[in-house]
Write an enzyme that holds these catalytic residues in place. Structure first.
Site: not given
Length: 187
Positions: A113, A92
Site C-alpha cells: 500500500n 519491507d
C-alpha cells in the site's frame, strides 16, 4: 539530487516492526553517514547528506504507510526531484525471505500500500525500489498483524544484516546505475 525514502509508520508503537523496515534502514544509513534525519518538512523527517559526491535527502515520511506518496510527492516537487531516476524507495517485502534484498528500477506496487500511494501521487511506476525481505506470511495468518508485528530473533538478525547492505546498494545505484546494483545485490 536524490531522495532516498524509507517507508514506515510514525510512533513508538510501530518501532522495529516489519512494516518499519524502511525507517530502520534509513536510520542505519544516516548513522553511517553522520546525518541526522530530524528536520520536519512536507510531512516527513529529513536529513541532507552526500553519497558518492551527490546530494541526497534521506526521508522518513510521517504520513503513515498508506499515505507515503503524499509526503514524497511534495518533497519531489519542492526539491525538483524527478521520481524517475532520482527517487529511491526502501520498503519491507513479505514475498522475500528475511534479509534478502531485491532492487528494481520500476514496476507495480506488488500489493504494497505504501508503494501504491507513491505511484498514485507521483504519477509514475518508474522509481527505484530497494525491497528488504521480512519473511513470508505464514499460511492462515492475518497480513496486517504480520506486518505490524516484529520478526523472531533469527529473522531480525537477517534483516539487520540487510540494513548494512543498503548504503552500498544506494551508492551503486547512484554511481553505476540500477542495473549494476541489481546484479550486485539481488543475489
Amino acid at each position: 539530487m536524490y531522495i532516498v525514502a524509507g517507508l514506515g509508520n510514525p510512533g513508538l508503537k510501530y518501532r522495529h516492526t516489519r512494516h518499519n523496515t524502511g525507517f530502520d534502514a534509513i536510520d542505519v544509513m544516516a548513522k553511517a553517514l553522520g546525518c541526522d534525519v530530524k528536520k520536519e518538512e512536507c510531512r516527513a523527517k529529513t536529513g541532507s547528506t552526500v553519497i558518492s559526491g551527490q546530494k541526497v535527502l534521506l526521508v522518513k515520511p510521517q504520513t503513515f504507510m498508506n499515505l507515503s506518496g503524499e509526503s514524497l510527492q511534495a518533497l519531489c516537487s519542492y526539491y525538483k526531484v524527478n521520481p524517475a531516476g532520482e527517487l529511491i524507495v526502501i520498503s519491507d517485502d513479505i514475498a522475500l525471505p528475511a534479509g534478502k534484498i531485491r532492487i528494481r528500477a520500476k514496476g507495480s506496487a506488488g500489493g504494497h500500500n505504501g508503494l501504491k500511494d507513491i505511484i498514485k501521487n507521483c504519477g509514475t511506476e518508474d522509481f527505484v525500489r530497494l525491497r528488504i525481505g521480512v519473511g513470508t506470511l505464514p499460511a492462515g495468518q492475518d497480513m496486517i498483524s504480520f506486518v505490524l508485528g516484529r520478526e523472531g530473533k533469527d529473522d531480525r538478525r537477517a534483516v539487520e544484516e540487510a540494513f548494512e547492505k543498503c548504503l552500498p546498494a544506494v551508492e551503486t545505484i547512484i554511481t553505476e546505475g540500477t542495473e549494476k546494483a541489481m546484479c550486485a545485490f539481488n543475489g
